[in-house]
Design a protein around this motif. Structure first.
Motif, mmCIF file in Angstrom:
data_model
loop_
_atom_site.group_PDB
_atom_site.id
_atom_site.type_symbol
_atom_site.label_atom_id
_atom_site.label_comp_id
_atom_site.label_asym_id
_atom_site.label_seq_id
_atom_site.Cartn_x
_atom_site.Cartn_y
_atom_site.Cartn_z
ATOM 1 N N MET A 108 -24.483 -90.721 54.977
ATOM 2 C CA MET A 108 -25.017 -90.520 56.321
ATOM 3 C C MET A 108 -25.396 -89.057 56.515
ATOM 4 O O MET A 108 -24.690 -88.169 56.067
ATOM 5 N N VAL A 109 -26.520 -88.839 57.167
ATOM 6 C CA VAL A 109 -26.982 -87.488 57.465
ATOM 7 C C VAL A 109 -27.086 -87.353 58.985
ATOM 8 O O VAL A 109 -27.741 -88.152 59.640
ATOM 9 N N SER A 110 -26.439 -86.349 59.535
ATOM 10 C CA SER A 110 -26.446 -86.118 60.987
ATOM 11 C C SER A 110 -27.698 -85.344 61.392
ATOM 12 O O SER A 110 -28.363 -84.718 60.556
ATOM 13 N N ILE A 111 -27.969 -85.349 62.687
ATOM 14 C CA ILE A 111 -29.101 -84.568 63.196
ATOM 15 C C ILE A 111 -28.857 -83.082 62.949
ATOM 16 O O ILE A 111 -29.794 -82.326 62.674
ATOM 17 N N GLU A 112 -27.619 -82.647 62.992
ATOM 18 C CA GLU A 112 -27.323 -81.238 62.738
ATOM 19 C C GLU A 112 -27.702 -80.857 61.304
ATOM 20 O O GLU A 112 -28.281 -79.805 61.064
ATOM 21 N N THR A 113 -27.375 -81.737 60.352
ATOM 22 C CA THR A 113 -27.740 -81.491 58.957
ATOM 23 C C THR A 113 -29.251 -81.555 58.785
ATOM 24 O O THR A 113 -29.843 -80.709 58.111
ATOM 25 N N PHE A 114 -29.880 -82.559 59.381
ATOM 26 C CA PHE A 114 -31.343 -82.699 59.364
ATOM 27 C C PHE A 114 -31.974 -81.398 59.855
ATOM 28 O O PHE A 114 -32.838 -80.813 59.195
ATOM 29 N N ARG A 115 -31.533 -80.940 61.011
ATOM 30 C CA ARG A 115 -32.087 -79.725 61.628
ATOM 31 C C ARG A 115 -31.902 -78.517 60.700
ATOM 32 O O ARG A 115 -32.834 -77.732 60.495
ATOM 33 N N LYS A 116 -30.704 -78.379 60.139
ATOM 34 C CA LYS A 116 -30.410 -77.234 59.270
ATOM 35 C C LYS A 116 -31.332 -77.221 58.050
ATOM 36 O O LYS A 116 -31.882 -76.180 57.687
ATOM 37 N N ILE A 117 -31.518 -78.380 57.425
ATOM 38 C CA ILE A 117 -32.396 -78.464 56.256
ATOM 39 C C ILE A 117 -33.842 -78.185 56.656
ATOM 40 O O ILE A 117 -34.521 -77.352 56.039
ATOM 41 N N ALA A 118 -34.329 -78.865 57.679
ATOM 42 C CA ALA A 118 -35.729 -78.708 58.098
ATOM 43 C C ALA A 118 -36.050 -77.271 58.486
ATOM 44 O O ALA A 118 -37.082 -76.726 58.088
ATOM 45 N N LEU A 119 -35.163 -76.657 59.256
ATOM 46 C CA LEU A 119 -35.434 -75.291 59.724
ATOM 47 C C LEU A 119 -35.240 -74.239 58.637
ATOM 48 O O LEU A 119 -35.594 -73.076 58.834
ATOM 49 N N SER A 120 -34.714 -74.649 57.481
ATOM 50 C CA SER A 120 -34.577 -73.707 56.359
ATOM 51 C C SER A 120 -35.916 -73.495 55.644
ATOM 52 O O SER A 120 -36.083 -72.524 54.907
ATOM 53 N N PHE A 121 -36.888 -74.376 55.874
ATOM 54 C CA PHE A 121 -38.197 -74.234 55.249
ATOM 55 C C PHE A 121 -39.008 -73.163 55.985
ATOM 56 O O PHE A 121 -38.925 -73.052 57.214
ATOM 57 N N PRO A 122 -39.820 -72.386 55.255
ATOM 58 C CA PRO A 122 -40.588 -71.308 55.879
ATOM 59 C C PRO A 122 -41.471 -71.783 57.032
ATOM 60 O O PRO A 122 -42.159 -72.803 56.925
ATOM 61 N N GLU A 123 -41.405 -71.045 58.130
ATOM 62 C CA GLU A 123 -42.260 -71.216 59.313
ATOM 63 C C GLU A 123 -42.154 -72.581 59.984
ATOM 64 O O GLU A 123 -43.078 -73.029 60.655
#
Length: 116
Positions: free
Chosen positions: A1-16
């Protein structure tokens, strides 16, 4: 299971990458182009993949990752059941979605020389 917090952390780690509302969902964008959305009510992500990547990721488990069931699915939009997906598979799929939408100069920051 992946939480929204983990989703957000991964997505926002990508440039810009930015996080913005998209109707009743949360979207993650690069240069104003959406590469992923999150539906909190249904605990589902929707990501933009190439046709080949969509087929590869869906082949891992079609009850967890599958094309959207309409014309959007034929354009690469792919659903991910967040309660079922493991973090490594999700991270790989989200990275592929980012790379599908981002300009080449940003993709090179996370995949030097086009490496997968």
């Amino acid at each position: 299971m992946v939480s929204i917090e983990t989703f957000r952390k991964i997505a926002l780690s990508f440039p810009e990458t930015t996080e913005e509302p998209h109707f009743e969902k949360t979207s993650f964008r690069v240069k104003k182009k959406i590469f992923a959305t999150y539906d909190g009510l249904n605990k589902r992500a929707c990501i933009k993949l190439s046709e080949i990547d969509q087929d590869v990721f869906a082949s891992a488990n079609r009850s967890t990752i599958y094309p959207v069931d309409n014309k959007w699915g034929k354009q690469g939009w792919t659903m991910i059941e967040m309660k079922k997906v493991n973090k490594d598979l999700f991270t790989d799929a989200l990275t592929a979605a980012y790379c599908e939408v981002a300009p080449k100069k940003l993709v090179e920051q996370i995949r030097p020389n086009g490496s997968e």
